[in-house]
Design an enzyme around this catalytic site. Sequence first.
Site, PDB file in Angstrom:
ATOM      1  N   PHE A  62       2.787  11.152   3.817  1.00 38.65           N
ATOM      2  CA  PHE A  62       2.132  11.798   2.665  1.00 38.65           C
ATOM      3  C   PHE A  62       0.626  11.923   2.888  1.00 38.65           C
ATOM      4  O   PHE A  62       0.019  12.944   2.559  1.00 38.65           O
ATOM      5  CB  PHE A  62       2.387  11.004   1.383  1.00 38.65           C
ATOM      6  CG  PHE A  62       3.838  10.697   1.145  1.00 38.65           C
ATOM      7  CD1 PHE A  62       4.798  11.689   1.276  1.00 38.65           C
ATOM      8  CD2 PHE A  62       4.257   9.419   0.824  1.00 38.65           C
ATOM      9  CE1 PHE A  62       6.144  11.410   1.070  1.00 38.65           C
ATOM     10  CE2 PHE A  62       5.597   9.134   0.620  1.00 38.65           C
ATOM     11  CZ  PHE A  62       6.534  10.119   0.746  1.00 38.65           C
ATOM     12  N   ARG A 108       0.998  -4.322   9.550  1.00 43.18           N
ATOM     13  CA  ARG A 108       0.295  -4.225   8.269  1.00 43.18           C
ATOM     14  C   ARG A 108      -0.368  -5.548   7.916  1.00 43.18           C
ATOM     15  O   ARG A 108      -1.416  -5.583   7.269  1.00 43.18           O
ATOM     16  CB  ARG A 108       1.273  -3.837   7.147  1.00 43.18           C
ATOM     17  CG  ARG A 108       1.836  -2.437   7.272  1.00 43.18           C
ATOM     18  CD  ARG A 108       2.842  -2.150   6.161  1.00 43.18           C
ATOM     19  NE  ARG A 108       3.974  -3.088   6.215  1.00 43.18           N
ATOM     20  CZ  ARG A 108       4.929  -3.160   5.299  1.00 43.18           C
ATOM     21  NH1 ARG A 108       4.891  -2.353   4.240  1.00 43.18           N
ATOM     22  NH2 ARG A 108       5.916  -4.017   5.420  1.00 43.18           N
ATOM     23  N   GLU A 113      -2.161  12.415  -3.492  1.00 40.26           N
ATOM     24  CA  GLU A 113      -2.786  12.197  -2.183  1.00 40.26           C
ATOM     25  C   GLU A 113      -3.977  13.101  -1.925  1.00 40.26           C
ATOM     26  O   GLU A 113      -4.923  12.714  -1.248  1.00 40.26           O
ATOM     27  CB  GLU A 113      -1.744  12.376  -1.067  1.00 40.26           C
ATOM     28  CG  GLU A 113      -0.690  11.279  -1.022  1.00 40.26           C
ATOM     29  CD  GLU A 113       0.360  11.408  -2.106  1.00 40.26           C
ATOM     30  OE1 GLU A 113       0.540  12.524  -2.633  1.00 40.26           O
ATOM     31  OE2 GLU A 113       1.012  10.388  -2.436  1.00 40.26           O
ATOM     32  N   ARG A 161       5.313  -0.351  10.232  1.00 41.44           N
ATOM     33  CA  ARG A 161       5.786  -1.566   9.597  1.00 41.44           C
ATOM     34  C   ARG A 161       6.905  -2.203  10.430  1.00 41.44           C
ATOM     35  O   ARG A 161       7.414  -3.263  10.076  1.00 41.44           O
ATOM     36  CB  ARG A 161       6.289  -1.282   8.186  1.00 41.44           C
ATOM     37  CG  ARG A 161       7.486  -0.338   8.132  1.00 41.44           C
ATOM     38  CD  ARG A 161       8.235  -0.463   6.814  1.00 41.44           C
ATOM     39  NE  ARG A 161       7.443   0.029   5.700  1.00 41.44           N
ATOM     40  CZ  ARG A 161       7.650  -0.340   4.435  1.00 41.44           C
ATOM     41  NH1 ARG A 161       8.607  -1.190   4.141  1.00 41.44           N
ATOM     42  NH2 ARG A 161       6.915   0.160   3.474  1.00 41.44           N
TER      43      ARG A 161
END
Lengths: 322, 269
Positions: free
Chosen positions: A87, A14, A62, A171
């Site tokens: 999501f 990230r 979303e 991540r």
Amino acid sequence: MKDVIASPKLHDCRDAFVAVLERLGADNPKVVAVCNDSVGSSKLGGFKSRWPERLVNVGIAEQNMVGVGAGLANGGLLPFVCGASCFLTGRSLEQIKADIAYSNANVKLVGISSGMAYGELGPTHHSIEDFAWTRVLPNLPVIAPCDSIETAAAVEWAARYEGPVFLRLSRVGVPDLLPAGHRFELGKANLLRDGDAITLIANGTLTHRMLKAADLLSEQGIEARVLNMATVRPIDVEAVVAAALKTGAILTAEEHSTFGGLGSAIAEFVVAEAPVPMKILGVPGIFAPTGSAEFLLDEFGMSPAAIAEAAVALIARKSSRA
Amino acid sequence: MQPNDLDRIARQIRLRDLQAVFEAGAGHIGGEMSAIDILTALYFRVLRIWPDQPKHPDRDRFVLSKGHVALALYVTLAKRGFLPEEEIGTFLKPHSRLNGHPNCTKVPGVETNTGPLGHGLPVAVGMAKAAKLTGAGYRTYVLTGDGEMQEGSNWEAIAAAAQFGLDNLTLIIDHNRFQQGAALKDTNDLAPFRAKLEAFGWDATEINGNDMDQIVPALERRGARPHAIVAHTNKGHGISFMQDKVDWHHKVPNAEQYQIALTELSEAL
């Protein structure tokens, strides 16, 4: 390569994503970030503090987020739509299909914390279906970089590419594997290690595990070819066919269900172009139990030692056919 | 263009739409007839558009969120010069770019692909937000069905539009009181819409959506907040036996009904 594997410094991809995003944002005022309350988890705090008006936070919504992204692109902007991959892809799949892919909108979808990065949070937060859901959509390149270098290169590429893109980021810390200055090419695998006993293909957080497995195999006198295949669609058919013909067996591993992901995408071409024994490692079509991503990858047979064992078994199948 | 002229064009569009539904043997004629007056006012009076430059950056945006009435949009676009009028004859035919829901990658003047309901309004919010960010002067209009407002994504977008202060966005709800299978009130009755929209921070006006004298000023209204027009319309408007009959959501007239409808619409011309 061995030094990197032996004492890896781990990077959160990230960080590479937002570093490039902010560089792009400084050069091009059309770059905007769109998110679903995920400023922190998408690491957009820096972008927000520099250009608060260009951070379009739609809140926890979303479907609207993806539609808004399509509209921003229609208005001439270059939106990076960021959210937890579970999501972003699951909740808004129809928006991704109709508003982004079918409409061919110039929107960059960035799935953060994909795979089992949220391992302990349970299967609602695992994103081990996203390759399957997205790679069936026309017009939508699907890319899962293996390290921070490839992440940066893929983000740079996505900004230049005119059309929709799905970037699947994690991540979970990974070592740098590709050389500094690496340029991303859509649909092109990277040969990380050559060998002719078997080909190991992975992307994302699995590529460095594949390299460790290749080291273990080498200690047994088995030289494996290792391909990093960030692009799940379009598949590098040439590299897949060459691997099949040259090494006679293909083992894939991914932080995804074994149904419909990278391995499936490769198998679709192997069966048609160059049938050889194959094995697909991943989450075997179940909801995963509780545990960290690293724990779960080990649990599902994707520790370097287990990958090496699977490779040996696959090579045996290859020999028995000869 | 004045309301009388717009009425005449709307009748011509109705007639061509009816013919195309009959020839193709399919379409969503009820919702097309309810929406055609609004489409006519938009394309022949309100929208700042250049048919020879459908991607002009300063063009006003129109999103047909109730994409199943694509035929009415195609006929309107053709009449306005975006498409050859004779191409309407290819509607739903093999390999025609005029399929049952509009495709922006193939049909000039279409801004985004719709068909699944609840998609157009979020995209329109993005368009209006882009204008705010870039300083562009275009305005964004989006037409939804009333049944379509049952999709939750619309309310996500309505909340966002108010939060973003999108005074350059107009939502028109084609409130013909019927959805595919039944009346709205017998399904999931969101009416009355006005108070709900106002509660979300929008300006809202209610009009007769089949009356040009009310449609034009509503579409031209400018205010400080996003603007919703609750357009009370009649499903099948203009064809007596179709009006307010749920069956005519996507029924196709038989030869006898077609002749009656042709006569009614032609007399009105």
